[in-house]
Design an enzyme around this catalytic site. Sequence first.
Site, PDB file in Angstrom:
ATOM      1  CG  ASP A   1      -2.282   0.483   1.070  1.00 59.18           C
ATOM      2  OD1 ASP A   1      -2.632   0.817  -0.074  1.00 59.18           O
ATOM      3  OD2 ASP A   1      -3.041   0.530   2.054  1.00 59.18           O
TER       4      ASP A   1
ATOM      5  CG  ASN B   1       2.319   9.279   7.397  1.00 65.44           C
ATOM      6  OD1 ASN B   1       1.113   9.130   7.577  1.00 65.44           O
ATOM      7  ND2 ASN B   1       3.065  10.046   8.149  1.00 65.44           N
TER       8      ASN B   1
ATOM      9  CD  GLU C   1      -6.674  11.130  -1.636  1.00 65.07           C
ATOM     10  OE1 GLU C   1      -7.067  10.791  -0.493  1.00 65.07           O
ATOM     11  OE2 GLU C   1      -6.417  12.307  -1.948  1.00 65.07           O
TER      12      GLU C   1
ATOM     13  CB  SER D   1      -1.255  18.820   4.691  1.00 65.81           C
ATOM     14  OG  SER D   1      -2.485  19.050   4.034  1.00 65.81           O
TER      15      SER D   1
ATOM     16  CG  LEU E   1     -20.688  25.324  17.079  1.00 64.50           C
ATOM     17  CD1 LEU E   1     -21.684  25.903  18.069  1.00 64.50           C
ATOM     18  CD2 LEU E   1     -19.338  26.003  17.263  1.00 64.50           C
TER      19      LEU E   1
ATOM     20  CD  GLU F   1      -2.394  14.153  16.331  1.00 60.26           C
ATOM     21  OE1 GLU F   1      -1.309  14.707  16.102  1.00 60.26           O
ATOM     22  OE2 GLU F   1      -2.776  13.871  17.472  1.00 60.26           O
TER      23      GLU F   1
ATOM     24  CB  CYS G   1       3.457  14.191  10.878  1.00 64.97           C
ATOM     25  SG  CYS G   1       3.219  12.992  12.198  1.00 64.97           S
TER      26      CYS G   1
ATOM     27  CE  LYS H   1       4.762  28.228  17.012  1.00 61.30           C
ATOM     28  NZ  LYS H   1       6.236  28.216  17.116  1.00 61.30           N
TER      29      LYS H   1
ATOM     30  CD  GLU I   1      -4.426  10.468  16.462  1.00 67.64           C
ATOM     31  OE1 GLU I   1      -3.387  10.368  15.788  1.00 67.64           O
ATOM     32  OE2 GLU I   1      -5.551  10.106  16.047  1.00 67.64           O
TER      33      GLU I   1
HETATM   34  P1  NAD Z   1      -3.632  15.603   3.058  1.00 66.12           P
HETATM   35  O1  NAD Z   1      -3.926  16.762   3.938  1.00 66.12           O
HETATM   36  O2  NAD Z   1      -3.460  15.840   1.616  1.00 66.12           O
HETATM   37  O3  NAD Z   1      -4.795  14.501   3.184  1.00 66.12           O
HETATM   38  C1  NAD Z   1      -5.144  13.943   4.429  1.00 66.12           C
HETATM   39  C2  NAD Z   1      -6.510  13.311   4.311  1.00 66.12           C
HETATM   40  O4  NAD Z   1      -7.496  14.337   4.216  1.00 66.12           O
HETATM   41  C3  NAD Z   1      -6.713  12.416   3.082  1.00 66.12           C
HETATM   42  O5  NAD Z   1      -7.477  11.296   3.458  1.00 66.12           O
HETATM   43  C4  NAD Z   1      -7.497  13.312   2.139  1.00 66.12           C
HETATM   44  O6  NAD Z   1      -8.307  12.608   1.223  1.00 66.12           O
HETATM   45  C5  NAD Z   1      -8.362  14.093   3.106  1.00 66.12           C
HETATM   46  N1  NAD Z   1      -8.830  15.391   2.646  1.00 66.12           N
HETATM   47  C6  NAD Z   1      -8.233  16.245   1.781  1.00 66.12           C
HETATM   48  N2  NAD Z   1      -8.968  17.376   1.676  1.00 66.12           N
HETATM   49  C7  NAD Z   1     -10.031  17.237   2.492  1.00 66.12           C
HETATM   50  C8  NAD Z   1     -11.132  18.071   2.835  1.00 66.12           C
HETATM   51  N3  NAD Z   1     -11.292  19.284   2.312  1.00 66.12           N
HETATM   52  N4  NAD Z   1     -12.041  17.614   3.725  1.00 66.12           N
HETATM   53  C9  NAD Z   1     -11.894  16.396   4.304  1.00 66.12           C
HETATM   54  N5  NAD Z   1     -10.871  15.554   4.009  1.00 66.12           N
HETATM   55  C10 NAD Z   1      -9.949  15.978   3.121  1.00 66.12           C
HETATM   56  O7  NAD Z   1      -2.365  14.903   3.721  1.00 66.12           O
HETATM   57  P2  NAD Z   1      -1.509  13.690   3.157  1.00 66.12           P
HETATM   58  O8  NAD Z   1      -0.755  14.209   1.985  1.00 66.12           O
HETATM   59  O9  NAD Z   1      -2.367  12.504   3.023  1.00 66.12           O
HETATM   60  O10 NAD Z   1      -0.518  13.419   4.364  1.00 66.12           O
HETATM   61  C11 NAD Z   1       0.627  14.156   4.583  1.00 66.12           C
HETATM   62  C12 NAD Z   1       0.404  15.210   5.631  1.00 66.12           C
HETATM   63  O11 NAD Z   1      -0.113  14.610   6.813  1.00 66.12           O
HETATM   64  C13 NAD Z   1       1.688  15.874   6.055  1.00 66.12           C
HETATM   65  O12 NAD Z   1       1.480  17.253   6.194  1.00 66.12           O
HETATM   66  C14 NAD Z   1       1.995  15.251   7.391  1.00 66.12           C
HETATM   67  O13 NAD Z   1       2.793  16.025   8.221  1.00 66.12           O
HETATM   68  C15 NAD Z   1       0.630  15.038   7.934  1.00 66.12           C
HETATM   69  N6  NAD Z   1       0.634  13.987   8.958  1.00 66.12           N
HETATM   70  C16 NAD Z   1       0.430  14.339  10.260  1.00 66.12           C
HETATM   71  C17 NAD Z   1       0.477  13.372  11.248  1.00 66.12           C
HETATM   72  C18 NAD Z   1       0.276  13.718  12.697  1.00 66.12           C
HETATM   73  O14 NAD Z   1      -0.042  12.825  13.474  1.00 66.12           O
HETATM   74  N7  NAD Z   1       0.435  14.952  13.107  1.00 66.12           N
HETATM   75  C19 NAD Z   1       0.722  12.042  10.903  1.00 66.12           C
HETATM   76  C20 NAD Z   1       0.914  11.728   9.562  1.00 66.12           C
HETATM   77  C21 NAD Z   1       0.861  12.714   8.598  1.00 66.12           C
END
Ligand code: NAD
Length: 487
Positions: free
Chosen positions: A93, A153, A179, A229, A244, A250, A284, A454, A461
């Site tokens: 995957d 990831n 996806e 992100s 609300l 995360e 992340c 921030k 979690e």
């Molecule tokens: P992404 O923000 O592109 O997507 C995350 C998820 O949100 C996906 O399932 C996507 O389909 C969904 N999504 C996108 N737009 C949306 C919307 N408008 N409404 C609802 N859902 C929506 O992130 P990514 O590229 O999959 O992952 C990488 C990012 O995730 C990096 O910035 C990384 O730092 C962060 N991350 C954070 C943690 C943490 O625990 N803090 C862990 C892993 C990854």
Amino acid sequence: MRAQPNASHFIDGAYVEDSAGTPFDSLYPATGEVIARLHAATPAIVEQAVAAAKRAQPEWAAMSPTARGRILKKAADIMRARNRELSELETLDTGKPIQETLVADPTSGADSFEFFGGVAAAALNGAHIPLGADFAYTKRVPIGVCVGIGAWNYPQQIACWKAAPALVSGNAMVFKPSENTPLGALKIAEILIEAGLPKGLFNVIQGDRDTGPLLVGHPDVGKVSLTGSVPTGRKVAAAAAGQLKHVTMELGGKSPLIVFEDADLDSAIGGAMLGNFYSTGQVCSNGTRVFVQNGIKDRFLAGLRDRTEKIVIGDPLSEETQLGPMVSKLQRDKVLAYIETGKAEGATLVTGGAIPNDVPAEGTYIQPTVFADVTDTMTIAREEIFGPVMCVLDFDDEEEVIGRANATEFGLSAGVFTRDIARAHRVVDRLEAGTLWINTYNLCPVEIPFGGSKQSGFGRENSVEALQHYTELKTVYVAMGKVEAPY
Ligand code: NAD
């Protein structure tokens, strides 16, 4: 296709397909091979999943935490027994090396089911508040239907980190994986049913940025937990705020890892490598700004270069491989563009920076990359790259490095390497981050809270703290005498 699931979605205890949804392929990043063909959820599938969750939740919430926990612990046992199979699926995957997925993915998910399964009975307690003759009590009640949205990831780990505290608190969940990595969460749903979870409590639907908002905006959803992100976090939090809803965010980071001159050099180099190259840099909390005190800069860079150039890149399904491809071509190209920007802005390329030789043409590989002489204003020091690119910055003294480490919108993590224990605590105390490490990096056992500050998000979690984020507090005032009304 070698990882084709029975259908795209898992709803109310069974696989469900709706071929009216937009079709998409799941690729094995190491070769570009199509390993599964799926459909994104239609609005009808979203409705079906939320309705199943809503229907199942009250009876589940009426069970004791011990009874709910027993099912999660059973799921943990099944995951451990099937660790190899689940790890191979996770590798297909994501492209992450099997060497990693065997120890960090399903096992971390199983830890989460085991921990929350065991702790819930003791932790989901309220308080008794004496008020003279009267008294009050509080109880922790579930929110209802929770939505989990995952990044690519750690697909299985993310699904479990959200499902375990949500379910054990008496909620139902609809989970949407990224996806890019749609497969692992379906297996988790299957395993939970096998462990005895009543149907409808953990549903998985596929989709992308068009599907997520249908879940977030659904009026029957009470909470959204997103791993993704910062830009996505802003959109999801804004949409949730319209109704609300509770949110856990995360999000991304650009975390500092500070190495003082008195640090154990080998450990500091090892920590920096783990904090930049594990999961091909797609973590992340990575310490991507490595601040190295000037007196040890040359020794640090020499050791780092030597060890980085020995990293074994290759077939992720081989147990020898230490670094697999990135999750997608899009992500790899984004990282290559950052590397070009780093060079153009004057950083010194110490090692890496290119696509490795001898890898499949359609594989999305990239060399582990180290830049030195990085300054605070360079793009590669300010923006999250989310790939195996380490930026090494120099510093002279403690006060200076704390200010520079904090000069970022992010606040996910931070690390300090030093043998001076007083300095270690003094420095972490002033670093603006949610999760910090002293003399190690990126260790996240389920017992400790994980999350950011921030722009890196809010909510936590893991640990008992996570239960706060999947419950609401109900307060009951109990009068023991007659009501004295002035009228
Ligand atoms: P992404 O923000 O592109 O997507 C995350 C998820 O949100 C996906 O399932 C996507 O389909 C969904 N999504 C996108 N737009 C949306 C919307 N408008 N409404 C609802 N859902 C929506 O992130 P990514 O590229 O999959 O992952 C990488 C990012 O995730 C990096 O910035 C990384 O730092 C962060 N991350 C954070 C943690 C943490 O625990 N803090 C862990 C892993 C990854």
